[in-house]
Write a protein that holds these residues in place. Structure first.
Motif, PDB file in Angstrom:
ATOM      1  N   GLU A 132       0.820  -1.209   0.000  1.00 35.45           N
ATOM      2  CA  GLU A 132       0.000   0.000   0.000  1.00 35.45           C
ATOM      3  C   GLU A 132       0.860   1.268   0.000  1.00 35.45           C
ATOM      4  N   ALA A 133       1.959   1.209   0.747  1.00 40.53           N
ATOM      5  CA  ALA A 133       2.851   2.374   0.762  1.00 40.53           C
ATOM      6  C   ALA A 133       3.476   2.618  -0.605  1.00 40.53           C
ATOM      7  N   VAL A 134       3.869   1.508  -1.268  1.00 37.91           N
ATOM      8  CA  VAL A 134       4.458   1.642  -2.603  1.00 37.91           C
ATOM      9  C   VAL A 134       3.441   2.183  -3.592  1.00 37.91           C
ATOM     10  N   LYS A 135       2.185   1.699  -3.508  1.00 35.92           N
ATOM     11  CA  LYS A 135       1.139   2.193  -4.410  1.00 35.92           C
ATOM     12  C   LYS A 135       0.898   3.682  -4.187  1.00 35.92           C
ATOM     13  N   SER A 136       0.883   4.083  -2.925  1.00 37.97           N
ATOM     14  CA  SER A 136       0.668   5.500  -2.623  1.00 37.97           C
ATOM     15  C   SER A 136       1.794   6.353  -3.196  1.00 37.97           C
ATOM     16  N   GLN A 137       3.061   5.907  -3.040  1.00 38.40           N
ATOM     17  CA  GLN A 137       4.200   6.641  -3.588  1.00 38.40           C
ATOM     18  C   GLN A 137       4.149   6.675  -5.114  1.00 38.40           C
ATOM     19  N   LEU A 138       3.694   5.566  -5.696  1.00 40.08           N
ATOM     20  CA  LEU A 138       3.618   5.483  -7.153  1.00 40.08           C
ATOM     21  C   LEU A 138       2.591   6.465  -7.706  1.00 40.08           C
ATOM     22  N   PHE A 139       1.417   6.541  -7.079  1.00 40.57           N
ATOM     23  CA  PHE A 139       0.395   7.490  -7.525  1.00 40.57           C
ATOM     24  C   PHE A 139       0.881   8.928  -7.353  1.00 40.57           C
ATOM     25  N   GLU A 140       1.572   9.185  -6.251  1.00 43.80           N
ATOM     26  CA  GLU A 140       2.091  10.527  -6.012  1.00 43.80           C
ATOM     27  C   GLU A 140       3.116  10.914  -7.083  1.00 43.80           C
ATOM     28  N   LEU A 141       4.001   9.977  -7.432  1.00 46.17           N
ATOM     29  CA  LEU A 141       5.010  10.230  -8.461  1.00 46.17           C
ATOM     30  C   LEU A 141       4.370  10.486  -9.811  1.00 46.17           C
ATOM     31  N   MET A 142       3.431   9.609 -10.214  1.00 43.57           N
ATOM     32  CA  MET A 142       2.832   9.741 -11.539  1.00 43.57           C
ATOM     33  C   MET A 142       1.939  10.966 -11.662  1.00 43.57           C
ATOM     34  N   SER A 143       1.466  11.491 -10.526  1.00 41.28           N
ATOM     35  CA  SER A 143       0.608  12.669 -10.553  1.00 41.28           C
ATOM     36  C   SER A 143       1.402  13.963 -10.614  1.00 41.28           C
ATOM     37  N   SER A 144       2.708  13.865 -10.414  1.00 40.93           N
ATOM     38  CA  SER A 144       3.543  15.064 -10.453  1.00 40.93           C
ATOM     39  C   SER A 144       3.575  15.631 -11.861  1.00 40.93           C
ATOM     40  N   ARG A 145       3.632  16.951 -11.968  1.00 38.26           N
ATOM     41  CA  ARG A 145       3.677  17.603 -13.271  1.00 38.26           C
ATOM     42  C   ARG A 145       4.937  17.250 -14.046  1.00 38.26           C
ATOM     43  N   ARG A 146       6.012  16.986 -13.328  1.00 36.65           N
ATOM     44  CA  ARG A 146       7.284  16.720 -14.003  1.00 36.65           C
ATOM     45  C   ARG A 146       7.486  15.252 -14.344  1.00 36.65           C
ATOM     46  N   PHE A 147       6.460  14.406 -14.056  1.00 36.36           N
ATOM     47  CA  PHE A 147       6.615  12.984 -14.319  1.00 36.36           C
ATOM     48  C   PHE A 147       6.564  12.689 -15.807  1.00 36.36           C
ATOM     49  N   MET A 148       7.481  11.860 -16.284  1.00 34.51           N
ATOM     50  CA  MET A 148       7.477  11.344 -17.647  1.00 34.51           C
ATOM     51  C   MET A 148       7.377   9.824 -17.546  1.00 34.51           C
ATOM     52  N   PRO A 149       6.660   9.171 -18.468  1.00 30.05           N
ATOM     53  CA  PRO A 149       6.510   7.708 -18.394  1.00 30.05           C
ATOM     54  C   PRO A 149       7.859   7.004 -18.252  1.00 30.05           C
ATOM     55  N   MET A 150       7.888   5.972 -17.395  1.00 35.13           N
ATOM     56  CA  MET A 150       9.123   5.248 -17.109  1.00 35.13           C
ATOM     57  C   MET A 150       8.904   3.751 -17.241  1.00 35.13           C
ATOM     58  N   ARG A 151      10.021   3.016 -17.384  1.00 37.12           N
ATOM     59  CA  ARG A 151       9.976   1.564 -17.345  1.00 37.12           C
ATOM     60  C   ARG A 151      10.041   1.088 -15.901  1.00 37.12           C
ATOM     61  N   ARG A 196      13.944   2.481  -9.236  1.00 39.41           N
ATOM     62  CA  ARG A 196      14.991   3.359  -8.743  1.00 39.41           C
ATOM     63  C   ARG A 196      14.408   4.632  -8.145  1.00 39.41           C
ATOM     64  N   GLU A 197      13.382   5.176  -8.811  1.00 39.00           N
ATOM     65  CA  GLU A 197      12.782   6.419  -8.339  1.00 39.00           C
ATOM     66  C   GLU A 197      12.127   6.239  -6.971  1.00 39.00           C
ATOM     67  N   LEU A 198      11.556   5.054  -6.722  1.00 43.33           N
ATOM     68  CA  LEU A 198      10.855   4.792  -5.455  1.00 43.33           C
ATOM     69  C   LEU A 198      11.750   4.096  -4.434  1.00 43.33           C
ATOM     70  N   ASP A 199      13.034   3.927  -4.755  1.00 43.76           N
ATOM     71  CA  ASP A 199      13.992   3.280  -3.836  1.00 43.76           C
ATOM     72  C   ASP A 199      13.560   1.867  -3.455  1.00 43.76           C
ATOM     73  N   ILE A 200      13.110   1.102  -4.453  1.00 41.64           N
ATOM     74  CA  ILE A 200      12.727  -0.296  -4.214  1.00 41.64           C
ATOM     75  C   ILE A 200      14.003  -1.132  -4.061  1.00 41.64           C
ATOM     76  N   GLY A 226      29.599   7.367  -5.655  1.00 39.54           N
ATOM     77  CA  GLY A 226      28.695   6.357  -6.181  1.00 39.54           C
ATOM     78  C   GLY A 226      27.329   6.469  -5.532  1.00 39.54           C
ATOM     79  N   GLY A 227      26.488   5.480  -5.739  1.00 40.02           N
ATOM     80  CA  GLY A 227      25.181   5.446  -5.118  1.00 40.02           C
ATOM     81  C   GLY A 227      24.315   6.622  -5.528  1.00 40.02           C
ATOM     82  N   ASP A 228      23.764   7.315  -4.538  1.00 42.07           N
ATOM     83  CA  ASP A 228      22.893   8.453  -4.809  1.00 42.07           C
ATOM     84  C   ASP A 228      23.625   9.556  -5.548  1.00 42.07           C
TER      85      ASP A 228
END
Length: 831
Positions: A5-24, A30-34, A701-703
């Motif tokens: 549920e937390a991942v789904k909530s973060q995913l909806f928040e990301l995709m709703s952002s104005r700066r979001f572009m479709p991703m694989r 990577r964007e959600l730190d999975i 490296g990393g972030d």
């Protein structure tokens, strides 16, 4: 275990952002730190959400919200917290100059074909003359409309900006460059230069066409070919041109929907003409310069050969100075005024420099430092100083105005500067990138004033090898504002009083010797010198043209030029070695076909250029023609055989300069890429640090590694935007200069003018008037003494009976037959 549920909530928040572009999937993870151990579960979750229509799988394996889902409502509908839009987010949203491009900025599409070859040998403008003229706004409706149209594009189509050439053909511009798709004139589908389009690939192995300029365009079997299937967004809301009314009896009935005239666009590569209906004519009269908008439906664009336009602005009669110059400024999207909030923000900048800021900088009020600029310069980006060390080494100090101190990223001043990208210099007028409070005052290294700078301190050994580069935050007090002519006369005539003080006089002598040695070394390694003759308009108090003169480029210009080249190169080397993401100035190698054409061209002048053709051989050609009558012609032919330099977020060699690493650092007042470089260096200065370490740390490296690549991805569309604005500024200056020259010529008609044939075509000769550098056309039909045949490879027109010939580079005497100021065309005849 992954919290679904937390991942789904973060995913909806990301995709709703104005700066979001479709991703694989991998990019989303990577964007959600999975975590790696949860990636399989994350993939299954995405598949389940697609099946339940919570998200949508788009083309090329990318994911986004379903069609029609309101981006702003999606998080709230699912109980997610709305994402906070920071000032940086707003700046990034506004910075998406290739908005709607169907690609993930941080990864390469595995399904995309990478077998495409370099483009053909025609002079390549990476950013078109019109192009995406202004940064798109953050308007959500516009963004959503673009995304909705993209989702309806057939799978496999490519999306990007199109560049339409003078000959009518087009190219879908690729990013990174090198994989442009050729589009024939018949396949443009109504697209114009700069439009965001979808292109369907065609399986065409060969194509060859004859352009209206008389040369052939050929491509190898590997060239990708396509056709426009959809125009997603028009690049320019307005089209500038000349309106021609259709003359007919006024007593005849006329429908509001009847065609009453047409517009001929000023910019080559657009439609040949635009129809104007009676209802859309407005106040335009016959042969008025106008700005018009295409009349198109909201969901699709016309693809007919003659679209309809609505006149929205009338500048006045074609040929009138106010009307034509106003039309040029509009056509090339030149901003002439700053918004009130930008001027207000500039006025709020303090006139004094805080003492605590000076304490954190290197004091370079000594050794003696000064600026060298043109007589009429209002802003001074750079100041120079030099010293000879006892062991024979030389230390060169190049001080550059620290604009980044006064213009924070994403501030209102920065957003306006980013949109303009460059200052525009028209005869008698300057439209600066920054408000005058900054460009002419606080950021200008004015004589006697304390100013903040960034300094490139370069140490050279006896053989002029750069041993060390130190980049510092500093402050200076310029001892003098010198002009180029002042410096030359003072040194050549041994008159110290002309350059203010004996100390400055002695410093200039050291600088001259050092800069000349730098230039000699650079030229000996193959750097190309392609200086072209340039006419400078002489204006009176009312800014009317009273004549012109040829710009003289002497050693004082070269002195500053070579020291600035050294600084630009040194900073580029430092940024690459320390892995600092920035913006570079690159110049790609010329195409083989272009070099073959140049080889055939110079053969007509008795110059054998044997393959393989490299930079040194090209330089030898320039050396051989130096001082000859055809020097200008050969230099121009070589210049048009090379690609155009441009900006890039990735560092590549500069062919003409023969530098592996190069950028622009020295003019942040008037060039936005220079300001980007200054900000990149700022990221490595720790609080209180006066100088960057000579051997500092590289990116982590990393972030840190991810941030590095994200920054490069963000800078790539900005680099394309800056390249475009540079081209538009240059083209606007060229158009205005030509118009003003023609004005003067019309008032001062002469019996004849000395001319030089610069191009030979099947329809006539292009001749440059050598007393004013205006180019005109001698049409074949006006050569009435014989029947002339065109020999393309020999660049020759020859009479069949009398064998009289006209060849490229020939000198001729010509008379002006006709001038059309509106079209900026000059018709000539041979005397």
């Amino acid at each position: 275990m992954m919290d679904v549920e937390a991942v789904k909530s973060q995913l909806f928040e990301l995709m709703s952002s104005r700066r979001f572009m479709p991703m694989r999937k991998r990019s989303l993870a990577r964007e959600l730190d999975i975590a790696d151990e949860d990636y399989r579960d994350f993939r299954l979750l995405l598949d389940d959400m697609v099946k339940s229509n919570e998200i949508a799988e788009l083309k090329r394996g990318k994911f986004g919200l379903p069609l029609g889902a309101a981006a702003s409502a999606a998080p709230a509908a699912r109980g997610a917290r709305p994402s906070k839009v920071t000032p940086r987010d707003r700046g990034n949203a506004r910075s998406t100059w290739d908005s709607g491009r169907n690609a993930d900025a941080e990864e390469v599409d595995e399904e995309e074909d990478h077998t495409e070859q370099e483009d053909d040998g025609l002079p390549k403008t990476r950013a078109t003359r019109k192009g995406a003229a202004a940064a798109p706004t953050t308007d959500q409706a516009r963004y959503d409309a673009i995304k909705e149209k993209e989702q309806r594009i057939p799978k496999g189509a490519r999306v990007g900006r199109i560049d339409v050439k003078r000959g009518g053909m087009g190219f879908l511009l690729s990013e990174p460059p090198g994989n442009d798709v050729f589009i024939a004139e018949s396949d443009l589908g109504g697209a114009m230069s700069g439009d965001l389009v979808a292109v369907e690939m065609k399986r065409s192995k060969h194509f060859s066409r004859k352009s209206r300029f008389g040369y052939k365009v050929n491509a190898s079997a590997s060239r990708p070919v396509g056709r426009v299937i959809k125009i997603i967004e028009r690049a320019h809301a307005r089209i500038v041109g000349t309106f021609y009314a259709h003359h007919r009896r006024e007593d005849l009935p006329r429908s509001p929907q009847s065609v009453i005239g047409h517009i001929i666009p000023d910019t080559p590569g657009m439609f040949a003409e635009l129809d104007v209906l009676a209802i859309n004519r407005g106040e335009a009269k016959d042969k008025d310069k106008v700005a018009a908008e295409l009349v198109e439906s909201k969901d699709s664009h016309r693809s007919s050969s003659t679209p309809t336009a609505r006149i929205v602005k009338v500048f006045g009669p074609a040929g009138d100075p106010t009307a034509d110059i106003g039309a040029i400024i509009e056509n090339f999207n030149i901003k002439t005024k700053f918004p009130d909030e930008v001027l207000q923000a500039a006025e709020e900048i303090p006139d004094t420099i805080p003492e605590e800021e000076l304490a954190q900088r290197v004091d370079y009020t000594q050794p003696v430092t000064f600026t060298i600029d043109p007589q009429d310069a209002k802003d001074h980006d750079d100041a120079v100083a030099i010293s000879k060390e006892p062991d024979g080494r030389t230390t060169l100090l190049v001080h550059i105005a620290d604009v980044s101190y006064y213009v924070p990223e994403d501030s209102v001043i920065d957003l306006e500067a980013r949109d303009r990208a460059t200052s525009v210099y028209l005869p008698g007028t300057v439209y600066p990138m920054l408000p005058q409070k900054l460009s002419n005052n606080m950021c200008s290294l004015k004589e006697g004033q304390l100013r903040l700078t960034k300094t490139a301190r370069m140490t050279f050994d006896k053989n002029l090898n750069m041993q060390q580069v130190v980049i510092e935050r500093s402050f200076i007090r310029s001892a003098a504002f010198l002009t180029y002519d002042q410096v030359r006369e003072g040194i050549d005539e041994n008159k110290p009083e002309l350059v203010r003080t004996p100390e400055i006089f002695e410093t200039l002598k050291v600088m001259k010797e050092f800069a000349m040695a730098l230039r000699e070394k650079r030229m000996s390694t193959g750097s190309l010198n392609l200086e072209m003759p340039e006419a400078k308009l002489l204006l009176d108090e009312k800014l009317e043209v009273k004549g012109w003169t040829q710009v003289e480029h002497h050693w004082a210009h070269e002195l500053i030029e070579d020291m600035m080249l050294a600084a630009n190169r040194a900073v580029a080397e430092y940024m690459v070695e320390h892995e600092i993401p920035g913006m570079y100035r690159i110049h790609e190698d010329p195409d083989e076909e272009a070099l073959k054409r140049f080889q055939e061209f110079v053969r007509e002048f008795g110059i054998q250029l044997r393959p393989p053709i490299d930079r040194l051989k090209l330089k030898s050609v320039l050396d051989r023609v130096k001082g000859k009558e055809y020097e200008h012609t050969v230099s121009l032919a070589l210049l048009t055989s090379l690609k155009q330099a441009r900006y890039s977020a990735e560092c590549h060699p500069h062919f003409a300069l023969n530098f592996n690493r190069y950028l622009h650092f020295t003019s942040p007042i008037r060039r936005y890429p220079d300001l980007v470089v200054h900000r990149a260096l700022d990221t490595r200065f720790e609080p209180g640090m006066k100088a960057l370490p000579v051997h500092g740390k590289k990116r982590g490296g990393g972030d840190k590694g991810r941030e590095y690549h994200e920054r490069i991805a963000m800078l790539q569309p900005l680099a394309a935007h800056c390249s475009l604005r540079e081209r538009e500024a240059d083209n606007a200056e060229e158009e205005v200069v030509k118009f003003r020259q023609m004005q003067f010529l019309r008032r001062n008609m002469r019996e004849s003018h000395p001319g030089l044939i610069t191009r030979v075509r099947d329809f006539g000769l292009f001749v440059e008037l050598q007393d004013c550098f205006v180019e005109g056309l001698v049409r074949v039909q006006d050569l009435s003494d014989d029947y002339y045949e065109y020999f393309e490879n020999q660049h020759l027109l020859q009479g069949r009976r009398h064998r009289r010939s006209f060849r490229l580079g020939d000198k001729v005497e010509v008379r002006i037959l006709k001038m059309d100021l509106g079209k900026k065309q000059v018709d000539l005849e041979i005397v």
